[in-house]
Design a protein around this motif. Structure first.
Motif, PDB file in Angstrom:
ATOM      1  N   ILE A  50      46.639  37.143  41.494  1.00  0.00           N
ATOM      2  CA  ILE A  50      47.101  37.028  42.889  1.00  0.00           C
ATOM      3  C   ILE A  50      45.962  36.511  43.764  1.00  0.00           C
ATOM      4  CG2 ILE A  50      47.853  38.366  44.917  1.00  0.00           C
ATOM      5  CD1 ILE A  50      49.303  40.239  42.873  1.00  0.00           C
ATOM      6  N   ALA A  51      44.779  37.102  43.597  1.00  0.00           N
ATOM      7  CA  ALA A  51      43.621  36.651  44.392  1.00  0.00           C
ATOM      8  C   ALA A  51      43.367  35.163  44.150  1.00  0.00           C
ATOM      9  CB  ALA A  51      42.391  37.479  44.030  1.00  0.00           C
ATOM     10  N   ARG A  52      43.473  34.752  42.894  1.00  0.00           N
ATOM     11  CA  ARG A  52      43.276  33.332  42.556  1.00  0.00           C
ATOM     12  C   ARG A  52      44.336  32.458  43.231  1.00  0.00           C
ATOM     13  NH1 ARG A  52      38.746  33.243  41.255  1.00  0.00           N
ATOM     14  NH2 ARG A  52      37.906  34.148  39.362  1.00  0.00           N
ATOM     15  N   ASN A  53      45.586  32.921  43.199  1.00  0.00           N
ATOM     16  CA  ASN A  53      46.668  32.140  43.808  1.00  0.00           C
ATOM     17  C   ASN A  53      46.410  31.895  45.295  1.00  0.00           C
ATOM     18  OD1 ASN A  53      47.872  32.227  41.354  1.00  0.00           O
ATOM     19  ND2 ASN A  53      49.448  33.749  41.890  1.00  0.00           N
ATOM     20  N   TYR A  54      45.762  32.875  45.920  1.00  0.00           N
ATOM     21  CA  TYR A  54      45.463  32.728  47.349  1.00  0.00           C
ATOM     22  C   TYR A  54      44.057  32.167  47.570  1.00  0.00           C
ATOM     23  CZ  TYR A  54      49.784  35.056  48.622  1.00  0.00           C
ATOM     24  OH  TYR A  54      51.107  35.369  48.794  1.00  0.00           O
ATOM     25  N   ARG A  55      43.468  31.629  46.539  1.00  0.00           N
ATOM     26  CA  ARG A  55      42.141  30.995  46.570  1.00  0.00           C
ATOM     27  C   ARG A  55      41.049  31.908  47.126  1.00  0.00           C
ATOM     28  NH1 ARG A  55      40.846  26.631  49.142  1.00  0.00           N
ATOM     29  NH2 ARG A  55      42.309  26.878  50.849  1.00  0.00           N
ATOM     30  N   ALA A  56      41.149  33.211  46.819  1.00  0.00           N
ATOM     31  CA  ALA A  56      40.099  34.143  47.255  1.00  0.00           C
ATOM     32  C   ALA A  56      39.072  34.310  46.136  1.00  0.00           C
ATOM     33  CB  ALA A  56      40.714  35.492  47.589  1.00  0.00           C
ATOM     34  N   HIS A  57      37.845  34.625  46.511  1.00  0.00           N
ATOM     35  CA  HIS A  57      36.856  34.993  45.493  1.00  0.00           C
ATOM     36  C   HIS A  57      37.233  36.326  44.865  1.00  0.00           C
ATOM     37  CE1 HIS A  57      33.366  32.527  47.427  1.00  0.00           C
ATOM     38  NE2 HIS A  57      33.934  31.852  46.441  1.00  0.00           N
ATOM     39  N   VAL A  58      37.023  36.426  43.563  1.00  0.00           N
ATOM     40  CA  VAL A  58      37.131  37.728  42.908  1.00  0.00           C
ATOM     41  C   VAL A  58      35.707  38.282  42.796  1.00  0.00           C
ATOM     42  CG1 VAL A  58      37.715  38.941  40.775  1.00  0.00           C
ATOM     43  CG2 VAL A  58      39.228  37.131  41.651  1.00  0.00           C
ATOM     44  N   ILE A  59      35.499  39.420  43.441  1.00  0.00           N
ATOM     45  CA  ILE A  59      34.166  40.045  43.466  1.00  0.00           C
ATOM     46  C   ILE A  59      34.243  41.320  42.635  1.00  0.00           C
ATOM     47  CG2 ILE A  59      32.387  41.057  44.946  1.00  0.00           C
ATOM     48  CD1 ILE A  59      33.512  39.232  47.225  1.00  0.00           C
ATOM     49  N   ALA A  60      33.648  41.277  41.451  1.00  0.00           N
ATOM     50  CA  ALA A  60      33.745  42.417  40.528  1.00  0.00           C
ATOM     51  C   ALA A  60      32.527  43.308  40.705  1.00  0.00           C
ATOM     52  CB  ALA A  60      33.829  41.907  39.092  1.00  0.00           C
ATOM     53  N   ASP A  61      32.769  44.540  41.123  1.00  0.00           N
ATOM     54  CA  ASP A  61      31.695  45.521  41.227  1.00  0.00           C
ATOM     55  C   ASP A  61      31.609  46.221  39.867  1.00  0.00           C
ATOM     56  OD1 ASP A  61      30.095  47.709  41.595  1.00  0.00           O
ATOM     57  OD2 ASP A  61      30.973  48.310  43.509  1.00  0.00           O
ATOM     58  N   GLU A  62      30.660  45.763  39.051  1.00  0.00           N
ATOM     59  CA  GLU A  62      30.496  46.353  37.704  1.00  0.00           C
ATOM     60  C   GLU A  62      29.268  47.263  37.665  1.00  0.00           C
ATOM     61  OE1 GLU A  62      31.954  45.337  34.331  1.00  0.00           O
ATOM     62  OE2 GLU A  62      32.987  43.462  34.805  1.00  0.00           O
ATOM     63  N   VAL A  63      28.946  47.821  38.845  1.00  0.00           N
ATOM     64  CA  VAL A  63      27.770  48.694  38.924  1.00  0.00           C
ATOM     65  C   VAL A  63      27.951  49.899  37.993  1.00  0.00           C
ATOM     66  CG1 VAL A  63      26.495  50.226  40.489  1.00  0.00           C
ATOM     67  CG2 VAL A  63      27.117  47.915  41.220  1.00  0.00           C
ATOM     68  N   MET A  64      29.135  50.481  37.971  1.00  0.00           N
ATOM     69  CA  MET A  64      29.381  51.600  37.056  1.00  0.00           C
ATOM     70  C   MET A  64      29.934  51.100  35.717  1.00  0.00           C
ATOM     71  SD  MET A  64      31.762  53.796  35.617  1.00  0.00           S
ATOM     72  CE  MET A  64      33.320  53.954  36.467  1.00  0.00           C
ATOM     73  N   THR A  65      30.809  50.092  35.769  1.00  0.00           N
ATOM     74  CA  THR A  65      31.553  49.734  34.554  1.00  0.00           C
ATOM     75  C   THR A  65      30.777  48.843  33.589  1.00  0.00           C
ATOM     76  OG1 THR A  65      32.509  47.833  35.711  1.00  0.00           O
ATOM     77  CG2 THR A  65      33.793  49.877  35.743  1.00  0.00           C
ATOM     78  N   GLY A  66      29.712  48.200  34.072  1.00  0.00           N
ATOM     79  CA  GLY A  66      29.021  47.205  33.230  1.00  0.00           C
ATOM     80  C   GLY A  66      28.253  47.803  32.062  1.00  0.00           C
ATOM     81  N   PHE A  67      27.808  46.927  31.181  1.00  0.00           N
ATOM     82  CA  PHE A  67      26.941  47.264  30.046  1.00  0.00           C
ATOM     83  C   PHE A  67      27.582  48.221  29.049  1.00  0.00           C
ATOM     84  CE2 PHE A  67      24.404  45.957  33.657  1.00  0.00           C
ATOM     85  CZ  PHE A  67      23.833  44.812  33.107  1.00  0.00           C
ATOM     86  N   GLY A  68      28.840  47.941  28.762  1.00  0.00           N
ATOM     87  CA  GLY A  68      29.491  48.624  27.635  1.00  0.00           C
ATOM     88  C   GLY A  68      30.108  49.961  27.974  1.00  0.00           C
ATOM     89  N   ARG A  69      30.061  50.388  29.232  1.00  0.00           N
ATOM     90  CA  ARG A  69      30.562  51.721  29.558  1.00  0.00           C
ATOM     91  C   ARG A  69      32.075  51.832  29.352  1.00  0.00           C
ATOM     92  NH1 ARG A  69      28.695  56.545  29.098  1.00  0.00           N
ATOM     93  NH2 ARG A  69      26.684  56.041  30.021  1.00  0.00           N
ATOM     94  N   VAL A  70      32.813  50.772  29.680  1.00  0.00           N
ATOM     95  CA  VAL A  70      34.276  50.911  29.655  1.00  0.00           C
ATOM     96  C   VAL A  70      34.978  49.899  28.744  1.00  0.00           C
ATOM     97  CG1 VAL A  70      34.380  51.881  31.998  1.00  0.00           C
ATOM     98  CG2 VAL A  70      34.571  49.431  31.692  1.00  0.00           C
ATOM     99  N   THR A  71      34.218  49.040  28.089  1.00  0.00           N
ATOM    100  CA  THR A  71      34.866  47.964  27.316  1.00  0.00           C
ATOM    101  C   THR A  71      34.926  48.296  25.831  1.00  0.00           C
ATOM    102  OG1 THR A  71      32.811  46.946  28.035  1.00  0.00           O
ATOM    103  CG2 THR A  71      34.776  45.595  28.178  1.00  0.00           C
ATOM    104  N   ASP A  72      35.892  47.719  25.146  1.00  0.00           N
ATOM    105  CA  ASP A  72      35.862  47.710  23.683  1.00  0.00           C
ATOM    106  C   ASP A  72      34.614  46.934  23.305  1.00  0.00           C
ATOM    107  OD1 ASP A  72      38.153  48.876  23.068  1.00  0.00           O
ATOM    108  OD2 ASP A  72      39.355  47.036  22.973  1.00  0.00           O
ATOM    109  N   PRO A  73      33.753  47.499  22.461  1.00  0.00           N
ATOM    110  CA  PRO A  73      32.525  46.773  22.135  1.00  0.00           C
ATOM    111  C   PRO A  73      32.790  45.344  21.652  1.00  0.00           C
ATOM    112  CG  PRO A  73      32.375  49.008  21.341  1.00  0.00           C
ATOM    113  CD  PRO A  73      33.771  48.843  21.876  1.00  0.00           C
ATOM    114  N   ALA A  74      33.916  45.126  20.965  1.00  0.00           N
ATOM    115  CA  ALA A  74      34.185  43.790  20.434  1.00  0.00           C
ATOM    116  C   ALA A  74      34.508  42.785  21.545  1.00  0.00           C
ATOM    117  CB  ALA A  74      35.346  43.858  19.456  1.00  0.00           C
ATOM    118  N   LYS A  75      34.902  43.279  22.716  1.00  0.00           N
ATOM    119  CA  LYS A  75      35.328  42.392  23.811  1.00  0.00           C
ATOM    120  C   LYS A  75      34.160  41.880  24.631  1.00  0.00           C
ATOM    121  CE  LYS A  75      39.776  41.782  24.513  1.00  0.00           C
ATOM    122  NZ  LYS A  75      40.289  40.439  24.778  1.00  0.00           N
TER     123      LYS A  75
END
Ligand code: PMP
Length: 469
Positions: A255-280
């Motif tokens: 939706i954000a893309r459709n409206y040409r908005a920037h997607v700003i991902a705050d990965e301060v907590m989620t980054g570096f493997g905390r929430v992802t499947d390691p394979a992803k």
């Protein structure tokens, strides 16, 4: 009271702390750590069940981390990034860009800063200025209800935690908010409460996605176009570990893309493997194969060893700031410790560990064990919802699980449960009535069982109840 505790009481003002309460009791003074264990000045030991406020990845005093920092220390600790380059920061920038790729897409440039708040502040200013330069007179941001993006004034403006932010209202600029996909408390979820993560039994038509679409379309219609969509991907941390149902992120980013908005991902907590499947990959956006225009990282960037942060962004944003000197298109923003050599060396060592085959295997195993271990907490009738994504879980305590009736904040249920866990040698901090478990990635099976066991015992101590079978 010990000397250091006295000095603390006399001179230190602690963050997010009611100091009147703090001054009533002798504080725990941490003196050392090894792996998942930390010791205090009285020789008592604790398990670090919230990874030292969500920062630590590989455990404390990890030999590889210590070696990398020591090796850098022998060369130089810090040199200015204003007018000078340095090896660890350049190598780190390359590695961050390469590990953020989603196919051929992803950010291409890294702007360093010091912590999560400043990383978000940079994203906010860059996005704002990009849009201004491309003809939008007043760029606007949309973020999620309950969002917390840091404590600097810009980051606070993006946030929507009434308790923290209302005092500063007149200092802030206005941003819009949309409902977060909080399935457990969502007014559109028609399902009766069950003994399971509410995302798994939700009955709805993704009305939370429709609400985001509506925000964009209404803003467009009123001539107040939203140019930046700010999101903590997969899980909103300080909002209370609000985990997103699968597919939500893809839909709202589209939706954000459709409206040409920037997607700003705050990965301060989620980054570096905390929430992802390691394979992803290492970043939450990669879980749903999404690329952002901005990715803010901090906390786990240095494995939890040194304060450092980064904002990743794309070529078009970078190019909007290029020009002749006298055009003054420079990004006039920066911090004294930007690109710190010690921090960057720690971050490189941490990424080396994270991208090793051993870490991948360990994280996969830990996630399975974590999931299995948590299930026994459903026995306690005051557990209303339990949201685990990867290696973080939020356990929401309620007065009545059948009605979802909440405890009042003034009852301090979360604090009391965490205090009971401390007595059992397990440290974590609650978010209101949500208990957070976030083990370092090196946590062995028996220590993980101890963390969960301490929580279980503490629940039965603070909220005595018949066990549900
Ligand atoms: N964004 C998110 C998602 C966070 O969780 C936090 C910290 N809890 C911040 C930003 C701010 O980070 P810092 O405390 O390092 O400034």
């Amino acid at each position: 009271m010990q000397k250091i505790a006295q000095l603390d009481h006399e001179y230190v003002w602690h963050p997010f702390t009611q100091m009147k309460d703090w001054l009533r009791e002798e504080p725990i003074v941490i003196t050392r750590g090894k792996g998942v264990t930390i010791w205090d000045s009285r020789g008592r030991k604790y398990l670090d069940a919230n990874s030292s406020i969500w920062t630590n990845l590989h455990g404390h005093a990890h030999p590889k981390m210590n070696r990398a920092i020591n090796a850098q220390l022998k060369k130089i600790a810090h040199s200015s990034a204003l007018g000078l380059a340095n090896e660890p920061a350049a190598l780190l920038a390359e590695r961050l860009i390469k590990s953020n790729k989603v196919g051929e897409n992803g950010p291409t440039k890294v702007f360093f800063s010091d912590d999560g708040s400043t990383a978000m502040e940079v994203a906010l200013k860059l996005s704002y200025e990009y849009w201004r330069r491309t003809g939008v007179s007043k760029p606007r941001f949309l973020s999620m209800e309950g969002a917390y993006h840091g404590d600097t004034v810009g980051a606070v403006s993006l946030g929507h935690v009434d308790l923290f932010h209302r005092a500063f209202k007149n200092l802030l600029f206005e941003t819009d908010s949309a409902p977060a996909p909080y399935c457990y408390r969502c007014p559109h979820n028609k399902a009766e409460p069950q003994r399971a993560d509410a995302r798994s039994y939700r009955k709805c038509d993704f009305e939370c996605v429709t609400a985001v679409e509506k925000k964009f379309s209404e803003a467009n219609r009123s001539g107040k176009r939203i140019t930046g969509f700010v999101v903590e991907p997969l899980m909103q941390g300080a909002a209370g570990m609000i985990a997103q149902p699968e597919g939500w992120l893809t839909r709202v980013c589209q939706i954000a893309r459709n409206y040409r908005a920037h997607v700003i991902a705050d990965e301060v907590m989620t980054g570096f493997g905390r929430v992802t499947d390691p394979a992803k990959g290492l970043f939450a956006m990669q879980q749903e194969d999404l690329a952002a225009d901005f990715v803010a990282v901090a906390k786990g960037l240095t494995g939890g060893y040194l304060p450092m942060a980064a904002t990743l962004t794309t070529r078009p944003v970078f190019e909007a700031f290029l020009g002749e000197y006298e055009e003054f298109k420079t990004f006039f923003h920066g911090h004294s410790y930007t690109g710190n050599q010690l921090g960057a060396s720690a971050a490189l060592a941490s990424l080396g560990l994270l991208q090793s085959r051993q870490s991948l295997a360990e994280r996969t195993k830990l996630a399975t064990r974590f999931d299995r271990g948590l299930q026994r907490l459903w026995k306690h009738p005051n557990v209303g919802d339990m949201r685990r994504v990867g290696l973080v879980a939020g356990i929401e305590l309620v007065r009545n699980w059948r009605t979802r009736e909440a405890f009042e904040l003034r009852e301090r249920v979360g604090i009391r449960v965490c205090n009971a866990m401390t007595k059992r040698g397990v440290l974590t901090r609650p978010i209101g009535n949500v208990i957070v478990l976030m083990p370092p990635y090196c946590t062995p099976a028996h220590e993980l069982a101890k963390m969960i066991g301490a929580l279980e015992e503490s629940l039965f101590e603070v909220l005595p109840a018949e066990s549900l079978s």
